[in-house]
Design a protein around this motif. Sequence first.
Motif, PDB file in Angstrom:
ATOM      1  N   ILE A  66       0.836  -1.210   0.000  1.00 22.84           N
ATOM      2  CA  ILE A  66       0.000   0.000   0.000  1.00 22.84           C
ATOM      3  C   ILE A  66       0.870   1.259   0.000  1.00 22.84           C
ATOM      4  CG2 ILE A  66      -2.013  -1.048   1.090  1.00 22.84           C
ATOM      5  CD1 ILE A  66      -0.925   0.088   3.808  1.00 22.84           C
ATOM      6  N   LEU A  67       0.226   2.381  -0.242  1.00 22.59           N
ATOM      7  CA  LEU A  67       0.896   3.677  -0.114  1.00 22.59           C
ATOM      8  C   LEU A  67       0.918   4.070   1.364  1.00 22.59           C
ATOM      9  CD1 LEU A  67      -0.820   5.508  -3.115  1.00 22.59           C
ATOM     10  CD2 LEU A  67       1.587   4.801  -2.976  1.00 22.59           C
ATOM     11  N   PRO A  68       1.971   4.777   1.798  1.00 23.56           N
ATOM     12  CA  PRO A  68       2.068   5.115   3.218  1.00 23.56           C
ATOM     13  C   PRO A  68       1.055   6.163   3.673  1.00 23.56           C
ATOM     14  CG  PRO A  68       3.929   6.021   1.992  1.00 23.56           C
ATOM     15  CD  PRO A  68       3.156   5.178   1.028  1.00 23.56           C
ATOM     16  N   ASP A  69       0.496   6.952   2.743  1.00 23.28           N
ATOM     17  CA  ASP A  69      -0.407   8.026   3.191  1.00 23.28           C
ATOM     18  C   ASP A  69      -1.888   7.681   3.064  1.00 23.28           C
ATOM     19  OD1 ASP A  69      -0.150   8.053   0.447  1.00 23.28           O
ATOM     20  OD2 ASP A  69       0.014  10.223   0.248  1.00 23.28           O
ATOM     21  N   THR A  70      -2.278   7.006   1.976  1.00 19.12           N
ATOM     22  CA  THR A  70      -3.709   6.681   1.820  1.00 19.12           C
ATOM     23  C   THR A  70      -4.040   5.288   2.354  1.00 19.12           C
ATOM     24  OG1 THR A  70      -3.398   5.706  -0.367  1.00 19.12           O
ATOM     25  CG2 THR A  70      -3.898   8.066  -0.291  1.00 19.12           C
ATOM     26  N   TRP A  71      -3.019   4.442   2.555  1.00 16.99           N
ATOM     27  CA  TRP A  71      -3.174   3.046   2.993  1.00 16.99           C
ATOM     28  C   TRP A  71      -3.934   2.222   1.947  1.00 16.99           C
ATOM     29  CZ3 TRP A  71      -6.007   5.839   7.369  1.00 16.99           C
ATOM     30  CH2 TRP A  71      -5.120   6.689   8.054  1.00 16.99           C
ATOM     31  N   CYS A  72      -3.990   2.748   0.721  1.00 19.78           N
ATOM     32  CA  CYS A  72      -4.629   2.042  -0.399  1.00 19.78           C
ATOM     33  C   CYS A  72      -3.539   1.499  -1.318  1.00 19.78           C
ATOM     34  CB  CYS A  72      -5.517   2.994  -1.196  1.00 19.78           C
ATOM     35  SG  CYS A  72      -6.988   3.548  -0.315  1.00 19.78           S
ATOM     36  N   ILE A  73      -3.932   0.646  -2.251  1.00 26.28           N
ATOM     37  CA  ILE A  73      -2.994  -0.034  -3.149  1.00 26.28           C
ATOM     38  C   ILE A  73      -1.991   0.940  -3.775  1.00 26.28           C
ATOM     39  CG2 ILE A  73      -4.515   0.105  -5.191  1.00 26.28           C
ATOM     40  CD1 ILE A  73      -3.600  -2.859  -5.775  1.00 26.28           C
ATOM     41  N   ASP A  74      -0.722   0.522  -3.825  1.00 26.83           N
ATOM     42  CA  ASP A  74       0.348   1.322  -4.418  1.00 26.83           C
ATOM     43  C   ASP A  74       0.391   1.026  -5.914  1.00 26.83           C
ATOM     44  OD1 ASP A  74       2.673   2.432  -5.354  1.00 26.83           O
ATOM     45  OD2 ASP A  74       3.970   1.611  -3.779  1.00 26.83           O
ATOM     46  N   PRO A  75       0.003   1.988  -6.755  1.00 21.28           N
ATOM     47  CA  PRO A  75      -0.032   1.734  -8.197  1.00 21.28           C
ATOM     48  C   PRO A  75       1.332   1.292  -8.726  1.00 21.28           C
ATOM     49  CG  PRO A  75      -1.022   3.861  -7.697  1.00 21.28           C
ATOM     50  CD  PRO A  75      -0.372   3.385  -6.440  1.00 21.28           C
ATOM     51  N   GLY A  76       2.400   1.790  -8.104  1.00 22.78           N
ATOM     52  CA  GLY A  76       3.749   1.462  -8.546  1.00 22.78           C
ATOM     53  C   GLY A  76       4.100  -0.006  -8.378  1.00 22.78           C
ATOM     54  N   GLN A  77       3.318  -0.721  -7.572  1.00 25.95           N
ATOM     55  CA  GLN A  77       3.607  -2.143  -7.312  1.00 25.95           C
ATOM     56  C   GLN A  77       2.791  -3.068  -8.220  1.00 25.95           C
ATOM     57  OE1 GLN A  77       5.575  -3.234  -4.466  1.00 25.95           O
ATOM     58  NE2 GLN A  77       6.131  -1.090  -4.224  1.00 25.95           N
ATOM     59  N   ILE A  78       1.827  -2.501  -8.921  1.00 26.29           N
ATOM     60  CA  ILE A  78       0.873  -3.362  -9.628  1.00 26.29           C
ATOM     61  C   ILE A  78       1.478  -4.030 -10.858  1.00 26.29           C
ATOM     62  CG2 ILE A  78      -1.322  -3.412 -10.896  1.00 26.29           C
ATOM     63  CD1 ILE A  78      -2.357  -1.287  -8.971  1.00 26.29           C
ATOM     64  N   GLU A  79       2.196  -3.238 -11.657  1.00 29.17           N
ATOM     65  CA  GLU A  79       2.645  -3.796 -12.935  1.00 29.17           C
ATOM     66  C   GLU A  79       3.544  -5.010 -12.750  1.00 29.17           C
ATOM     67  OE1 GLU A  79       3.247   0.147 -15.248  1.00 29.17           O
ATOM     68  OE2 GLU A  79       2.365  -1.354 -16.593  1.00 29.17           O
ATOM     69  N   ALA A  80       4.380  -4.985 -11.708  1.00 33.20           N
ATOM     70  CA  ALA A  80       5.261  -6.126 -11.456  1.00 33.20           C
ATOM     71  C   ALA A  80       4.460  -7.373 -11.072  1.00 33.20           C
ATOM     72  CB  ALA A  80       6.251  -5.778 -10.344  1.00 33.20           C
ATOM     73  N   ALA A  81       3.222  -7.171 -10.610  1.00 36.54           N
ATOM     74  CA  ALA A  81       2.402  -8.305 -10.165  1.00 36.54           C
ATOM     75  C   ALA A  81       1.515  -8.850 -11.285  1.00 36.54           C
ATOM     76  CB  ALA A  81       1.536  -7.869  -8.985  1.00 36.54           C
ATOM     77  N   ILE A  82       1.489  -8.140 -12.415  1.00 44.48           N
ATOM     78  CA  ILE A  82       0.617  -8.570 -13.516  1.00 44.48           C
ATOM     79  C   ILE A  82       1.271  -9.704 -14.304  1.00 44.48           C
ATOM     80  CG2 ILE A  82      -0.373  -7.839 -15.749  1.00 44.48           C
ATOM     81  CD1 ILE A  82      -0.999  -5.144 -14.460  1.00 44.48           C
ATOM     82  N   THR A  83       0.494 -10.746 -14.562  1.00 46.28           N
ATOM     83  CA  THR A  83       0.954 -11.888 -15.364  1.00 46.28           C
ATOM     84  C   THR A  83      -0.102 -12.132 -16.448  1.00 46.28           C
ATOM     85  OG1 THR A  83      -0.257 -13.669 -14.232  1.00 46.28           O
ATOM     86  CG2 THR A  83       1.795 -12.929 -13.189  1.00 46.28           C
ATOM     87  N   PRO A  84       0.163 -13.065 -17.364  1.00 42.75           N
ATOM     88  CA  PRO A  84      -0.873 -13.352 -18.385  1.00 42.75           C
ATOM     89  C   PRO A  84      -2.191 -13.838 -17.764  1.00 42.75           C
ATOM     90  CG  PRO A  84       1.242 -14.296 -19.025  1.00 42.75           C
ATOM     91  CD  PRO A  84       1.412 -13.799 -17.623  1.00 42.75           C
ATOM     92  N   ARG A  85      -2.151 -14.281 -16.500  1.00 42.58           N
ATOM     93  CA  ARG A  85      -3.380 -14.781 -15.860  1.00 42.58           C
ATOM     94  C   ARG A  85      -4.173 -13.695 -15.131  1.00 42.58           C
ATOM     95  NH1 ARG A  85      -1.334 -20.252 -12.819  1.00 42.58           N
ATOM     96  NH2 ARG A  85      -1.290 -21.590 -14.659  1.00 42.58           N
ATOM     97  N   THR A  86      -3.614 -12.506 -15.035  1.00 43.75           N
ATOM     98  CA  THR A  86      -4.296 -11.443 -14.281  1.00 43.75           C
ATOM     99  C   THR A  86      -5.581 -11.032 -14.991  1.00 43.75           C
ATOM    100  OG1 THR A  86      -2.113 -10.656 -13.622  1.00 43.75           O
ATOM    101  CG2 THR A  86      -3.987  -9.197 -13.183  1.00 43.75           C
ATOM    102  N   LYS A  87      -6.698 -11.115 -14.276  1.00 45.00           N
ATOM    103  CA  LYS A  87      -7.997 -10.812 -14.888  1.00 45.00           C
ATOM    104  C   LYS A  87      -8.634  -9.540 -14.343  1.00 45.00           C
ATOM    105  CE  LYS A  87      -8.410 -13.791 -18.015  1.00 45.00           C
ATOM    106  NZ  LYS A  87      -8.709 -15.208 -17.810  1.00 45.00           N
ATOM    107  N   ALA A  88      -8.149  -9.045 -13.226  1.00 43.88           N
ATOM    108  CA  ALA A  88      -8.741  -7.826 -12.668  1.00 43.88           C
ATOM    109  C   ALA A  88      -7.823  -7.225 -11.616  1.00 43.88           C
ATOM    110  CB  ALA A  88     -10.109  -8.123 -12.047  1.00 43.88           C
ATOM    111  N   ILE A  89      -8.036  -5.933 -11.373  1.00 42.13           N
ATOM    112  CA  ILE A  89      -7.379  -5.229 -10.265  1.00 42.13           C
ATOM    113  C   ILE A  89      -8.509  -4.741  -9.366  1.00 42.13           C
ATOM    114  CG2 ILE A  89      -6.000  -3.199  -9.619  1.00 42.13           C
ATOM    115  CD1 ILE A  89      -4.844  -3.368 -12.576  1.00 42.13           C
ATOM    116  N   VAL A  90      -8.423  -5.042  -8.069  1.00 40.35           N
ATOM    117  CA  VAL A  90      -9.453  -4.546  -7.149  1.00 40.35           C
ATOM    118  C   VAL A  90      -8.901  -3.346  -6.380  1.00 40.35           C
ATOM    119  CG1 VAL A  90     -11.011  -5.064  -5.230  1.00 40.35           C
ATOM    120  CG2 VAL A  90     -10.464  -6.845  -6.893  1.00 40.35           C
ATOM    121  N   ALA A  91      -9.540  -2.200  -6.581  1.00 39.36           N
ATOM    122  CA  ALA A  91      -9.180  -0.979  -5.859  1.00 39.36           C
ATOM    123  C   ALA A  91     -10.115  -0.875  -4.663  1.00 39.36           C
ATOM    124  CB  ALA A  91      -9.341   0.220  -6.775  1.00 39.36           C
TER     125      ALA A  91
END
Length: 369
Positions: free
Chosen positions: A103-128
């Motif tokens: 997460i981000l340290p200020d909003t405590w919500c998902i860190d966009p900067g971490q998402i792309e590294a987690a995406i694989t051909p099987r990724t079907k959705a991102i939950v915000a």
Amino acid sequence: MKSRILYTKPSITEREVEYATDAARNGWGDRCYEYIFQFEKKFREFTGANYAIATSSCTGALHMGLAALGVSYGDEVVLADTNWIASAAPITYLGAKPVFVDILPDTWCIDPGQIEAAITPRTKAIVAVHLYGNLCEMDRLLEIGEKHGIPVIEDSAEAIGSYWKGHHAGTLGAFGAFSFHGTKTLTTGEGGMFITQDRTLYEKVLTLSNHGRAAGQPKQFWPDMIGFKYKMSNIQAAIGCGQMDRIEDLISRKREVFAYYQKHLSEMAGISMNPEKAGTTNGYWMPTAVFAPETGITRERLLERFKAENIDGRVFFHPLSSLPMFCPQPENRISYDIPARAINLPSYHDLTSADQDRVIDAVKFVYQE
Ligand SMILES: *Cc1c(COP(=O)(O)O)cnc(C)c1O
């Protein structure tokens, strides 16, 4: 013993009681959907969503929405490690795997900067998930989703009254899901809402929510597929209609409660609370205080003092990956670090400033100890 301060409770007036009574007396037969349709209409008008389907829970709304997007066995769905289990469980119901990022340290919500590294051909959705009413970085998330052809879903269970650049939470992604559990800003006891701007997705979820029976299907009792049964009852919807009539008041009280805490706690250095970044409005479902490491304040000391003062203390969400059914991911540093020095503060419509003072004093006590 001082009176107990609950961390949250609903605000139910004569209006909700009147509507629910009417639904119980008259809302049957031909009229068995009246309050449900009214509730959905009021919710569409308030959020600006084109389509809405009332459900028995937010969990159910997420489950159906993910199913309608085609999430299935072996797929992956990316979400923040800091979350309530309800955001992750529906992913597993479909045989897919939740992939947790930091997460981000200020909003405590998902860190966009971490998402792309987690995406694989099987990724079907991102939950915000708009945690505690705080907004996710929606522009970045939608950009990443578009780049990879992956839908972004908004779990807005905690975000009624929260807006991103003028758009209500839940209306920016492929769909939004809301909760009306008894702890939420708007409640029907248990309940939820699926909203979307996408007609095709709406029709799919509507069919799924009706045990797989399509709206245009002329044959009676003829499901075309296996669906779900996550419907809201007319009586619950009647309570929801009463709450929608008062929604501006319910949200503005949440904002007042937050502002009072912030005014008095911000006097102390090293405390950060829910942010309201430029271009956003925070519905402040759950006022939360995070204490800088140098304050030496821990969750345990806070809980102990709250208990002594007969105040309900609620802990910041544990990282989901630290729960027994998942694999630990301590590399999600912020998700693992914050909970030990954070606490959710009591917040509800009828909380008095005297009660808030007791909470503030309890925090100050630990701070000065
Ligand atoms: C409350 C909550 C849910 C679950 O809502 P239910 O209506 O209990 O299913 C899901 N996600 C988040 C972020 C929540 O806070």
